[in-house]
Design a protein around this motif. Structure first.
Motif, PDB file in Angstrom:
ATOM      1  N   ILE A  17     -10.281  47.906  79.659  1.00  0.00           N
ATOM      2  CA  ILE A  17      -9.764  48.739  80.746  1.00  0.00           C
ATOM      3  C   ILE A  17      -8.449  49.362  80.290  1.00  0.00           C
ATOM      4  CG2 ILE A  17      -9.034  48.768  83.154  1.00  0.00           C
ATOM      5  CD1 ILE A  17     -10.808  46.283  83.558  1.00  0.00           C
ATOM      6  N   LEU A  18      -8.422  50.689  80.179  1.00  0.00           N
ATOM      7  CA  LEU A  18      -7.291  51.399  79.587  1.00  0.00           C
ATOM      8  C   LEU A  18      -6.470  52.109  80.659  1.00  0.00           C
ATOM      9  CD1 LEU A  18      -8.990  52.999  76.448  1.00  0.00           C
ATOM     10  CD2 LEU A  18      -7.899  50.765  76.667  1.00  0.00           C
ATOM     11  N   THR A  24      -4.520  58.629  77.288  1.00  0.00           N
ATOM     12  CA  THR A  24      -3.973  59.919  76.858  1.00  0.00           C
ATOM     13  C   THR A  24      -3.543  59.865  75.401  1.00  0.00           C
ATOM     14  OG1 THR A  24      -3.202  60.382  79.113  1.00  0.00           O
ATOM     15  CG2 THR A  24      -2.200  61.651  77.328  1.00  0.00           C
ATOM     16  N   ARG A  25      -2.950  58.754  74.982  1.00  0.00           N
ATOM     17  CA  ARG A  25      -2.542  58.604  73.576  1.00  0.00           C
ATOM     18  C   ARG A  25      -3.739  58.677  72.641  1.00  0.00           C
ATOM     19  NH1 ARG A  25      -0.469  53.326  72.615  1.00  0.00           N
ATOM     20  NH2 ARG A  25      -0.236  54.052  70.472  1.00  0.00           N
ATOM     21  N   ILE A  26      -4.820  58.036  73.026  1.00  0.00           N
ATOM     22  CA  ILE A  26      -6.035  58.056  72.204  1.00  0.00           C
ATOM     23  C   ILE A  26      -6.580  59.469  72.103  1.00  0.00           C
ATOM     24  CG2 ILE A  26      -8.430  57.260  72.061  1.00  0.00           C
ATOM     25  CD1 ILE A  26      -7.465  54.657  73.457  1.00  0.00           C
ATOM     26  N   ASN A  31      -7.475  64.707  69.188  1.00  0.00           N
ATOM     27  CA  ASN A  31      -7.333  66.162  69.168  1.00  0.00           C
ATOM     28  C   ASN A  31      -6.372  66.651  68.098  1.00  0.00           C
ATOM     29  OD1 ASN A  31      -9.146  66.698  71.353  1.00  0.00           O
ATOM     30  ND2 ASN A  31      -7.577  66.013  72.785  1.00  0.00           N
ATOM     31  N   GLY A  32      -5.505  65.747  67.600  1.00  0.00           N
ATOM     32  CA  GLY A  32      -4.578  66.133  66.545  1.00  0.00           C
ATOM     33  C   GLY A  32      -5.045  65.745  65.153  1.00  0.00           C
ATOM     34  N   TYR A  33      -6.217  65.119  65.076  1.00  0.00           N
ATOM     35  CA  TYR A  33      -6.710  64.643  63.783  1.00  0.00           C
ATOM     36  C   TYR A  33      -7.417  65.776  63.031  1.00  0.00           C
ATOM     37  CZ  TYR A  33      -8.861  61.589  60.311  1.00  0.00           C
ATOM     38  OH  TYR A  33      -9.235  60.982  59.138  1.00  0.00           O
ATOM     39  N   HIS A  34      -7.120  65.903  61.743  1.00  0.00           N
ATOM     40  CA  HIS A  34      -7.747  66.918  60.902  1.00  0.00           C
ATOM     41  C   HIS A  34      -8.608  66.212  59.865  1.00  0.00           C
ATOM     42  CE1 HIS A  34      -5.294  70.064  62.695  1.00  0.00           C
ATOM     43  NE2 HIS A  34      -4.221  69.311  62.504  1.00  0.00           N
ATOM     44  N   LEU A  44      -9.014  55.173  64.204  1.00  0.00           N
ATOM     45  CA  LEU A  44      -8.834  54.674  65.568  1.00  0.00           C
ATOM     46  C   LEU A  44      -9.072  53.179  65.650  1.00  0.00           C
ATOM     47  CD1 LEU A  44     -10.693  57.452  67.612  1.00  0.00           C
ATOM     48  CD2 LEU A  44      -8.287  56.867  67.876  1.00  0.00           C
ATOM     49  N   ARG A  45     -10.178  52.736  65.047  1.00  0.00           N
ATOM     50  CA  ARG A  45     -10.625  51.353  65.212  1.00  0.00           C
ATOM     51  C   ARG A  45      -9.881  50.377  64.310  1.00  0.00           C
ATOM     52  NH1 ARG A  45     -17.124  51.623  66.171  1.00  0.00           N
ATOM     53  NH2 ARG A  45     -16.840  49.376  66.016  1.00  0.00           N
ATOM     54  N   ASN A  46      -9.444  50.802  63.159  1.00  0.00           N
ATOM     55  CA  ASN A  46      -8.914  49.867  62.167  1.00  0.00           C
ATOM     56  C   ASN A  46      -7.427  49.991  61.882  1.00  0.00           C
ATOM     57  OD1 ASN A  46     -11.522  48.535  61.162  1.00  0.00           O
ATOM     58  ND2 ASN A  46     -12.003  50.711  60.971  1.00  0.00           N
ATOM     59  N   ARG A  47      -6.777  51.031  62.418  1.00  0.00           N
ATOM     60  CA  ARG A  47      -5.342  51.198  62.123  1.00  0.00           C
ATOM     61  C   ARG A  47      -4.477  51.359  63.364  1.00  0.00           C
ATOM     62  NH1 ARG A  47      -3.838  55.478  57.699  1.00  0.00           N
ATOM     63  NH2 ARG A  47      -1.832  54.497  58.171  1.00  0.00           N
ATOM     64  N   PHE A  48      -4.853  52.259  64.262  1.00  0.00           N
ATOM     65  CA  PHE A  48      -3.923  52.653  65.316  1.00  0.00           C
ATOM     66  C   PHE A  48      -4.161  51.977  66.674  1.00  0.00           C
ATOM     67  CE2 PHE A  48      -3.785  56.107  62.236  1.00  0.00           C
ATOM     68  CZ  PHE A  48      -2.424  56.288  62.093  1.00  0.00           C
ATOM     69  N   PHE A  49      -5.388  51.575  66.983  1.00  0.00           N
ATOM     70  CA  PHE A  49      -5.671  50.977  68.291  1.00  0.00           C
ATOM     71  C   PHE A  49      -6.531  49.725  68.098  1.00  0.00           C
ATOM     72  CE2 PHE A  49      -5.049  55.525  68.897  1.00  0.00           C
ATOM     73  CZ  PHE A  49      -4.077  55.560  69.892  1.00  0.00           C
ATOM     74  N   GLN A  50      -6.025  48.808  67.315  1.00  0.00           N
ATOM     75  CA  GLN A  50      -6.811  47.631  66.947  1.00  0.00           C
ATOM     76  C   GLN A  50      -7.026  46.667  68.111  1.00  0.00           C
ATOM     77  OE1 GLN A  50      -5.642  45.721  63.215  1.00  0.00           O
ATOM     78  NE2 GLN A  50      -4.600  47.597  62.580  1.00  0.00           N
ATOM     79  N   ASP A  51      -6.218  46.763  69.162  1.00  0.00           N
ATOM     80  CA  ASP A  51      -6.361  45.849  70.295  1.00  0.00           C
ATOM     81  C   ASP A  51      -7.306  46.386  71.366  1.00  0.00           C
ATOM     82  OD1 ASP A  51      -4.590  47.895  70.907  1.00  0.00           O
ATOM     83  OD2 ASP A  51      -3.479  46.697  72.368  1.00  0.00           O
ATOM     84  N   VAL A  52      -7.875  47.570  71.146  1.00  0.00           N
ATOM     85  CA  VAL A  52      -8.793  48.188  72.103  1.00  0.00           C
ATOM     86  C   VAL A  52     -10.223  47.946  71.642  1.00  0.00           C
ATOM     87  CG1 VAL A  52      -9.534  50.367  73.159  1.00  0.00           C
ATOM     88  CG2 VAL A  52      -7.099  49.948  72.728  1.00  0.00           C
ATOM     89  N   GLU A  53     -11.124  47.740  72.595  1.00  0.00           N
ATOM     90  CA  GLU A  53     -12.546  47.570  72.294  1.00  0.00           C
ATOM     91  C   GLU A  53     -13.023  48.704  71.366  1.00  0.00           C
ATOM     92  OE1 GLU A  53     -16.377  47.027  71.829  1.00  0.00           O
ATOM     93  OE2 GLU A  53     -15.160  45.502  72.865  1.00  0.00           O
TER      94      GLU A  53
END
Length: 322
Positions: A17-18, A24-26, A31-34, A44-53
């Motif tokens: 539950i976010l 918004t950060r995600i 949208n800023g990823y190239h 997303l999954r392995n570096r920046f938001f590791q505590d999110v499902e």
């Protein structure tokens, strides 16, 4: 070895539950990823938001890219000639990675880029003909282009037959999980096939033969979604499915197995009788009718007058629309 149970018990539970801020950060990161979507998903999954499902991140990525592609669809139709010209000029400079490089530069999904190139190169007007080349690249008469298309198919996590198969398998897996948990909880229900045989067109994944209470609310059906429930997607689900379920069967539950935006359960649209959850209802939160010994649930369900007395203020399960 003796420490293994402790380590297992200390595994951090991923958040489903976010909050509005984190969601918004995600989205801003996406949208800023190239680069390729498959690489964005890894970051997303392995570096920046590791505590999110992890599957919540995958679903948010899919939703954001889908909305972006819809907004630029008219531009993509006009880019085919330009992209084909770039490919023809540079195809001898790279091996099988040219289309992947072009997808990164152009900000396109690799399969979408292949679709535009094939459409322009072979003047294919029917989408089914292009899909045939994508599913069977060996049918393309240009070996180098065929190899590039094959590379794109296995490097795209948003489009293509491989991605479609993966999503279908995940959806069926969680529908089976719902039915298994419902049986373990002692719930008697009709599934979609049962309901279609009874004449219903739009059907939830399971419809209770007898309603039960969840935290004081009557539950007549449960819908399974192997997805993340953001507010826009949930509103779409209400319009396309849930509103019809509530009209026909009464209040029910939708489960977003990979979590949801914190505002989704509080949307005014839910007031028609929709409860939003991120998992199967906890046993302690459910209250069931006690059936008389020797009476089958199906026969009991047919006795509507007896059922209404037992349920008191419970809303009766709906009948097929006339």
């Amino acid at each position: 070895m003796s420490q293994a149970p402790e380590l297992a018990g200390n595994v951090q539970q991923k958040r489903k539950i976010l909050s509005c801020v984190e969601y918004t950060r995600i989205c801003q990161f996406i949208n800023g990823y190239h680069g390729l979507a498959i690489d964005c998903e890894f970051e997303l999954r392995n570096r920046f938001f590791q505590d999110v499902e992890p599957m919540a991140l995958t679903c948010i990525l899919q939703s954001e890219l889908f909305n972006r592609s819809r907004g630029h669809h008219w531009k993509q139709d006009q880019r085919g000639k330009k992209l084909l010209k770039i490919y023809e000029e540079q195809k001898n400079l790279y091996d099988n990675a040219l289309l992947i490089r072009m997808a990164c530069v152009e900000g396109l999904n690799p399969v979408a880029l292949c679709r535009m190139l094939l459409h322009e190169k072979y003047k294919l007007r029917h989408r089914s003909h292009i899909s045939r080349f994508l599913k069977h690249p060996h049918l393309i008469d240009d070996p180098r282009l065929a190899a590039n298309v094959q590379q794109c198919m296995i490097s795209d996590n948003q489009e293509g037959s491989i991605t479609d198969l993966r999503r279908r398998i995940i959806g069926e897996e969680y529908e089976l999980k719902l039915k298994t948990l419902a049986k373990e909880a002692g719930i008697h229900f009709y599934d979609e096939q049962d309901l279609r045989r009874m004449g219903y067109d739009k059907t939830p994944d399971i419809k209770m033969i007898l309603p039960f209470l969840y935290r004081g609310s009557v539950i007549n059906w449960i819908e399974s979604k192997a997805n993340f429930g953001d507010t826009k997607g949930h509103k779409f689900n209400i319009q396309q499915q849930l509103h019809s379920y509530c009209n026909r069967f009464g209040p029910g539950i939708i489960i977003y197995w990979f979590g949801y935006h914190e505002e989704t359960p509080m949307m005014p649209d839910n007031n028609i009788g929709i409860t939003v959850l991120a998992d199967f209802p906890a046993k302690e939160d459910m209250v069931f009718m006690q059936l008389a010994e020797g009476v089958s649930p199906t026969k009991t369900a047919e006795k509507t007058s007896s059922t209404s007395k037992l349920l008191g203020e419970f809303r009766e399960a709906g009948s097929p629309a006339k």
